[in-house]
Design a protein around this motif. Structure first.
Motif, PDB file in Angstrom:
ATOM      1  N   THR A 129       0.850  -1.193   0.000  1.00 49.45           N
ATOM      2  CA  THR A 129       0.000   0.000   0.000  1.00 49.45           C
ATOM      3  C   THR A 129       0.884   1.240   0.000  1.00 49.45           C
ATOM      4  N   ASN A 130       0.719   2.071  -1.029  1.00 46.39           N
ATOM      5  CA  ASN A 130       1.373   3.378  -1.069  1.00 46.39           C
ATOM      6  C   ASN A 130       0.367   4.437  -0.643  1.00 46.39           C
ATOM      7  N   VAL A 131       0.761   5.285   0.294  1.00 42.38           N
ATOM      8  CA  VAL A 131      -0.149   6.280   0.878  1.00 42.38           C
ATOM      9  C   VAL A 131       0.441   7.672   0.719  1.00 42.38           C
ATOM     10  N   TYR A 132      -0.441   8.638   0.399  1.00 42.39           N
ATOM     11  CA  TYR A 132      -0.017  10.035   0.432  1.00 42.39           C
ATOM     12  C   TYR A 132      -1.130  10.882   1.050  1.00 42.39           C
ATOM     13  N   ASP A 133      -0.752  11.638   2.087  1.00 44.04           N
ATOM     14  CA  ASP A 133      -1.688  12.514   2.783  1.00 44.04           C
ATOM     15  C   ASP A 133      -1.613  13.909   2.153  1.00 44.04           C
ATOM     16  N   ASN A 134      -2.670  14.275   1.434  1.00 43.69           N
ATOM     17  CA  ASN A 134      -2.724  15.583   0.773  1.00 43.69           C
ATOM     18  C   ASN A 134      -3.786  16.484   1.393  1.00 43.69           C
ATOM     19  N   GLY A 137      -2.681  19.978   1.312  1.00 46.28           N
ATOM     20  CA  GLY A 137      -2.242  20.451   0.005  1.00 46.28           C
ATOM     21  C   GLY A 137      -3.272  21.315  -0.689  1.00 46.28           C
ATOM     22  N   LYS A 138      -2.818  22.064  -1.686  1.00 39.47           N
ATOM     23  CA  LYS A 138      -3.691  22.942  -2.455  1.00 39.47           C
ATOM     24  C   LYS A 138      -3.785  22.513  -3.915  1.00 39.47           C
ATOM     25  N   ILE A 139      -2.935  21.591  -4.323  1.00 40.38           N
ATOM     26  CA  ILE A 139      -2.969  21.075  -5.687  1.00 40.38           C
ATOM     27  C   ILE A 139      -2.923  19.550  -5.647  1.00 40.38           C
ATOM     28  N   ASN A 140      -3.232  18.932  -6.762  1.00 41.91           N
ATOM     29  CA  ASN A 140      -3.165  17.476  -6.850  1.00 41.91           C
ATOM     30  C   ASN A 140      -1.730  16.995  -6.647  1.00 41.91           C
ATOM     31  N   HIS A 141      -1.623  15.837  -6.000  1.00 41.05           N
ATOM     32  CA  HIS A 141      -0.317  15.204  -5.863  1.00 41.05           C
ATOM     33  C   HIS A 141      -0.375  13.849  -6.567  1.00 41.05           C
ATOM     34  N   GLN A 142       0.624  13.555  -7.354  1.00 38.89           N
ATOM     35  CA  GLN A 142       0.656  12.319  -8.123  1.00 38.89           C
ATOM     36  C   GLN A 142       1.452  11.245  -7.389  1.00 38.89           C
ATOM     37  N   HIS A 202      -6.277  14.332  -4.743  1.00 33.69           N
ATOM     38  CA  HIS A 202      -6.773  15.704  -4.721  1.00 33.69           C
ATOM     39  C   HIS A 202      -6.527  16.352  -3.356  1.00 33.69           C
ATOM     40  N   PRO A 203      -6.541  17.691  -3.305  1.00 26.34           N
ATOM     41  CA  PRO A 203      -6.402  18.378  -2.016  1.00 26.34           C
ATOM     42  C   PRO A 203      -7.469  17.939  -1.021  1.00 26.34           C
ATOM     43  N   LYS A 204      -7.103  17.978   0.242  1.00 25.38           N
ATOM     44  CA  LYS A 204      -7.982  17.577   1.352  1.00 25.38           C
ATOM     45  C   LYS A 204      -8.321  16.089   1.300  1.00 25.38           C
ATOM     46  N   ARG A 205      -7.478  15.314   0.641  1.00 23.27           N
ATOM     47  CA  ARG A 205      -7.697  13.872   0.531  1.00 23.27           C
ATOM     48  C   ARG A 205      -6.436  13.104   0.940  1.00 23.27           C
ATOM     49  N   VAL A 206      -6.667  11.849   1.357  1.00 21.60           N
ATOM     50  CA  VAL A 206      -5.575  10.916   1.593  1.00 21.60           C
ATOM     51  C   VAL A 206      -5.713   9.794   0.566  1.00 21.60           C
ATOM     52  N   ASP A 256       4.140 -12.402 -11.911  1.00 22.54           N
ATOM     53  CA  ASP A 256       4.500 -11.119 -12.519  1.00 22.54           C
ATOM     54  C   ASP A 256       3.296 -10.304 -12.972  1.00 22.54           C
ATOM     55  N   HIS A 257       2.186 -10.438 -12.278  1.00 20.09           N
ATOM     56  CA  HIS A 257       1.006  -9.622 -12.539  1.00 20.09           C
ATOM     57  C   HIS A 257       0.521  -9.028 -11.208  1.00 20.09           C
ATOM     58  N   LEU A 258       0.056  -7.803 -11.271  1.00 22.84           N
ATOM     59  CA  LEU A 258      -0.493  -7.137 -10.098  1.00 22.84           C
ATOM     60  C   LEU A 258      -1.830  -6.490 -10.453  1.00 22.84           C
ATOM     61  N   SER A 259      -2.695  -6.439  -9.447  1.00 21.52           N
ATOM     62  CA  SER A 259      -3.975  -5.749  -9.574  1.00 21.52           C
ATOM     63  C   SER A 259      -3.944  -4.537  -8.654  1.00 21.52           C
ATOM     64  N   PHE A 260      -4.285  -3.351  -9.201  1.00 29.80           N
ATOM     65  CA  PHE A 260      -4.220  -2.119  -8.428  1.00 29.80           C
ATOM     66  C   PHE A 260      -5.630  -1.621  -8.074  1.00 29.80           C
ATOM     67  N   SER A 261      -5.730  -1.056  -6.863  1.00 33.36           N
ATOM     68  CA  SER A 261      -6.957  -0.440  -6.406  1.00 33.36           C
ATOM     69  C   SER A 261      -6.613   0.894  -5.753  1.00 33.36           C
ATOM     70  N   PHE A 262      -7.207   1.986  -6.255  1.00 34.05           N
ATOM     71  CA  PHE A 262      -6.898   3.313  -5.724  1.00 34.05           C
ATOM     72  C   PHE A 262      -8.144   3.944  -5.108  1.00 34.05           C
ATOM     73  N   THR A 263      -7.996   4.449  -3.873  1.00 40.00           N
ATOM     74  CA  THR A 263      -9.068   5.160  -3.202  1.00 40.00           C
ATOM     75  C   THR A 263      -8.510   6.436  -2.595  1.00 40.00           C
ATOM     76  N   ALA A 264      -9.349   7.456  -2.498  1.00 36.58           N
ATOM     77  CA  ALA A 264      -8.956   8.724  -1.875  1.00 36.58           C
ATOM     78  C   ALA A 264     -10.074   9.151  -0.912  1.00 36.58           C
ATOM     79  N   ASN A 265      -9.714   9.235   0.377  1.00 38.54           N
ATOM     80  CA  ASN A 265     -10.707   9.562   1.396  1.00 38.54           C
ATOM     81  C   ASN A 265     -10.477  10.958   1.950  1.00 38.54           C
TER      82      ASN A 265
END
Length: 265
Positions: A129-134, A137-142, A202-206, A256-265
């Motif tokens: 799990t890769n996590v970023y707390d935004n 923030g005021k702009i999108n973080h990639q 997005h801003p105000k999201r994790v 050698d295959h991965l399944s990705f799931s992305f959520t932003a709360n």
């Protein structure tokens, strides 16, 4: 088991003569894309920092002698290890063999496996799990996927059966034929493995980017039988007695295959 088979070969050596070179091939898919990969599943073979070894799924083509024996069998024989033993042998049809009569017990074997269903589980096991707390923030973080620690994901049979290694190999071959996917008993994802797909937090999201190893659940039936080599003069045949069957399943990770799931709360 190895000692038993070695002793068996010694017992029948007076009848058996090594044949010519043995043919072999790799298990190959018969219809590519029999199971369609969703867009969330990606191939990371080039990016994986730990190369996965392919399962030893070389299986022998029956020799002419083995094909002759199979024609006489009342049960289909797909077991690669049994085919190997038969391929390594031949019995001469000489005039001296006209009066020969012999029945040689070769042991109880898993003869064949019939697949009933093959179902994918794209989120078989979460490995990262890769996590970023935004939230501030005021702009999108990639963010993108980066494997933090090495993970080994194992599959295997869902129950106990005799000659489990032979059964598992037959199930792997059948699953590869049906799906053309690189299934195995295990797969390793190395630390530092990355993928370039970008996800915006997005801003105000994790943002949470989860990575899963997908797998197939292979279900079917394995047939067992006592195998006899029968010789009557110049006739050679296989007789199978005391046939039984058992339902079995197996989890087979997709290498050698991965399944990705992305959520932003």
């Amino acid at each position: 088991m190895k000692q038993y088979r070695f002793g068996l070969q010694l017992m029948i050596i007076f009848l058996l003569i090594l044949s010519g070179p043995t043919e072999f091939s790799f298990a190959k898919g018969q219809q590519k894309g029999a199971i369609q990969l969703p867009s969330s599943v990606v191939n990371i073979a080039k990016e994986n920092t730990v190369p996965n070894e392919m399962e030893d799924l070389i299986y022998l083509k029956p020799s002419n002698f083995t094909k002759e024996l199979f024609k006489s069998s009342n049960e289909a024989i797909d077991n690669p290890n049994l085919i190997r033993i038969l391929n390594e042998s031949s019995i001469n049809k000489s005039p001296l063999s006209i009066g020969m009569r012999a029945t040689i017990y070769m042991g109880e074997w898993p003869l064949n496996y019939k697949s009933a269903e093959t179902i994918p589980n794209w989120q078989y096991q979460k490995i990262n799990t890769n996590v970023y707390d935004n939230t501030a923030g005021k702009i999108n973080h990639q963010i993108n996927y980066v494997q933090q620690v090495q993970k080994r994901v194992k599959g295997g049979l869902t129950g106990r059966v005799p000659h489990s290694e032979d059964v598992q190999k037959m199930m792997l071959i059948k699953a590869m034929e049906k799906t053309n996917l690189p299934v195995a008993t295990e797969t390793v994802i190395g630390a530092g493995t990355k993928h370039s797909q970008i996800y915006n937090v997005h801003p105000k999201r994790v943002g949470y980017l989860h990575a899963y190893v997908p797998a197939l659940i292979e279900k079917g039936e394995v047939t067992y039988g006592e195998v006899y080599l029968v010789i009557r003069g110049t006739q050679r045949k296989i007789a199978v007695k005391n046939v039984t069957s058992q339902k079995i399943g197996a989890w087979l990770p997709i290498q050698d295959h991965l399944s990705f799931s992305f959520t932003a709360n």
